[in-house]
Design a protein around this motif. Sequence first.
Motif, short mmCIF file in Angstrom:
data_model
loop_
_atom_site.label_atom_id
_atom_site.label_comp_id
_atom_site.label_asym_id
_atom_site.label_seq_id
_atom_site.Cartn_x
_atom_site.Cartn_y
_atom_site.Cartn_z
N THR A 156 0.87 -1.18 0.00
CA THR A 156 0.00 0.00 0.00
C THR A 156 0.90 1.22 0.00
OG1 THR A 156 -0.05 0.18 2.38
CG2 THR A 156 -1.74 -1.19 1.37
N GLY A 211 -11.19 6.33 -9.62
CA GLY A 211 -11.20 5.79 -8.27
C GLY A 211 -9.91 6.15 -7.56
N ALA A 215 -12.33 10.15 -4.09
CA ALA A 215 -13.69 10.39 -4.54
C ALA A 215 -13.74 11.27 -5.79
CB ALA A 215 -14.49 11.04 -3.42
N GLY A 262 -11.91 1.07 -4.49
CA GLY A 262 -11.13 -0.14 -4.22
C GLY A 262 -9.91 0.18 -3.39
P1 ADP Z 1 -3.49 4.17 0.24
O1 ADP Z 1 -4.10 3.61 1.50
O2 ADP Z 1 -2.05 4.33 0.38
O3 ADP Z 1 -4.18 5.39 -0.29
P2 ADP Z 1 -4.83 2.53 -1.74
O4 ADP Z 1 -4.51 3.01 -3.08
O5 ADP Z 1 -4.98 1.09 -1.52
O6 ADP Z 1 -3.65 3.02 -0.82
O7 ADP Z 1 -6.09 3.34 -1.26
C1 ADP Z 1 -7.32 2.80 -0.87
C2 ADP Z 1 -8.14 3.88 -0.29
O8 ADP Z 1 -8.40 4.90 -1.24
C3 ADP Z 1 -9.50 3.46 0.18
O9 ADP Z 1 -9.45 2.87 1.46
C4 ADP Z 1 -10.27 4.77 0.17
O10 ADP Z 1 -10.03 5.52 1.35
C5 ADP Z 1 -9.66 5.49 -0.98
N1 ADP Z 1 -10.52 5.37 -2.17
C6 ADP Z 1 -10.39 4.53 -3.20
N2 ADP Z 1 -11.36 4.73 -4.12
C7 ADP Z 1 -12.12 5.74 -3.66
C8 ADP Z 1 -13.27 6.43 -4.15
N3 ADP Z 1 -13.83 6.14 -5.33
N4 ADP Z 1 -13.79 7.40 -3.39
C9 ADP Z 1 -13.24 7.73 -2.20
N5 ADP Z 1 -12.16 7.14 -1.69
C10 ADP Z 1 -11.59 6.15 -2.42
#
Ligand code: ADP
Length: 537
Positions: free
Chosen positions: A180, A299, A302, A323
């Motif tokens: 992550t 994605g 938001a 996701g």
């Molecule tokens: P990091 O935790 O480092 O940002 P990720 O790329 O795995 O790594 O991020 C996942 C997080 O991103 C989710 O838990 C959420 O908070 C946010 N996220 C992903 N898609 C959306 C979305 N469409 N709208 C809002 N938040 C989102």
Amino acid sequence: MNGTMMDYPLTLNHILERSGKLYGPVEIVSRLPDKSLHRHTYADFYRRARALAQALQQAGLERGDRVATLMWNHYAHLEAYFGVPAAGGVLHTLNLRLHPDDLVYIINHAGDRFLIVDDVLLPLYQKLQDRTHLRAIVVPLTGRPVPPGYLDYEAFLAGAQGDFRYPELAEDEAAGMCYTSGTTGKPKGVVYSHRAIVLHSFASVMADTLAISQRDRALPVVPMFHANAWGLPFSATMVGAAQVFPGPHLDPQSLLDLFQRERVTFTAGVPTVWLGILETLQKQPHAWDLVPGMRMAVGGAAAPESMIRGFDRFNLRVIHAWGMTETTPLGTVSHLKSYLAGLPEDEAYAVRATQGLPAPFVEVRAVDDAGAEVPWDARTMGELQVRGPWVAAEYYRQPDLLDNWTADGWFRTGDVVTIKPEGYVKIMDRTKDLVKSGGEWISSVDLENALMGHPAVREAAVIAVPHPRWQERPLAVVVLREGARATAEELREFLAPSFARWWLPEAFAFVTEIPRTSAGKFRKSALREQFPDWQWE
Ligand code: ADP
């Protein structure tokens, strides 16, 4: 029970074989560092991915060995996506925007043995090579000779001898891993099985999710080191879609040129990318001739409703999805159900702006502080928990982090949501970003998305700042558009009709930019440090 089906493993090798046999002439186009276009076909990809697998085995790769990549999005990265797992190895994509110290930690924590690295990224690798134990294979993207001391990727492939034979893989063996990006703490490793990626690919191409088909020309703007570019290289290969890769050129102008030139029909990336593209289109509405109805999966953070509306005016269609690295990453996708088609326009947009419905085999629930499931009433907030065949069951070598999973086997996402009665999940915030004002919760995401609907606002991020009376209050940090003006009072009035009075920020800060994470999201932790003690009047 007698008379059931064959025990046939769900592995990436099937996808590689199928793509080579069925889609040989389909194109794979990559933009190189000098901006020229490199053109391959699936036939080339098929031959070269297997040569990579063969060469890795000859070089001593053993079952389960990790092969890291430090690469932009292009043809050779796609070859690694399939060649490494085909050899029985584990593809470990490294985020090239991380600090060298973090990369050293991640490489050593994962125990990587090999590295495939773009020649243009060698200077980054050289900052950490002494602190790691990798055999580096360099992709000569610039065409210049590979410096002594490194293996040349092309020579490495050419050295593959004899016919490649796939190892017999079980579907639960590891195919890939990703850390992550650490928006909220130390990087954590997620290991993807063949089975998880295959099932995720099926779910991603469905008509009611991303609807990727052989007829598409797909361009992932999302980096191939960010949660597998959301699985696109796998899903697009499974269906034989043409693939277009932007290389290192991710500015709006370059992307728009590539969309136009390569007749792109499907693309994907984080909202900050699309905000830039929308602004560029609005300035020069007739400069590009894009494929009408081009789909853009948005994605990672938001997508503001105003952005969805803005693109509709150009006949470009935003598909909002949610996701996480831990969910391979596709969890939910927003489409209006046909029985909601009659909704008034504003309500329909509000639905499209939610993060959407869970994909098949992703289960969702929202849970309150006491651990009880909250109702799907579009109002009650709770922490989103998920489970399914492509949701991680643990972090790699981090037994201390098992409390991210509940006793009954659900993954705690750390996202706070409401769920509509129809099943649409709406992300209100990250647990850590919620504004806790007088015992109530304020969604920073809701406020900032509304602010970004104001014509003078280019970007807005809302953070919690300590308040003597209310514990915390929202501070809106705003970047105005070039030449545009707006006062705090005007912005408050703009928000007023859409929110309860106590949600409205009384504090506004105007800045020239909002710090971003390596994945292009707003880095709220840095903003909080920037405004440590807000002076209330
Ligand atoms: P990091 O935790 O480092 O940002 P990720 O790329 O795995 O790594 O991020 C996942 C997080 O991103 C989710 O838990 C959420 O908070 C946010 N996220 C992903 N898609 C959306 C979305 N469409 N709208 C809002 N938040 C989102």
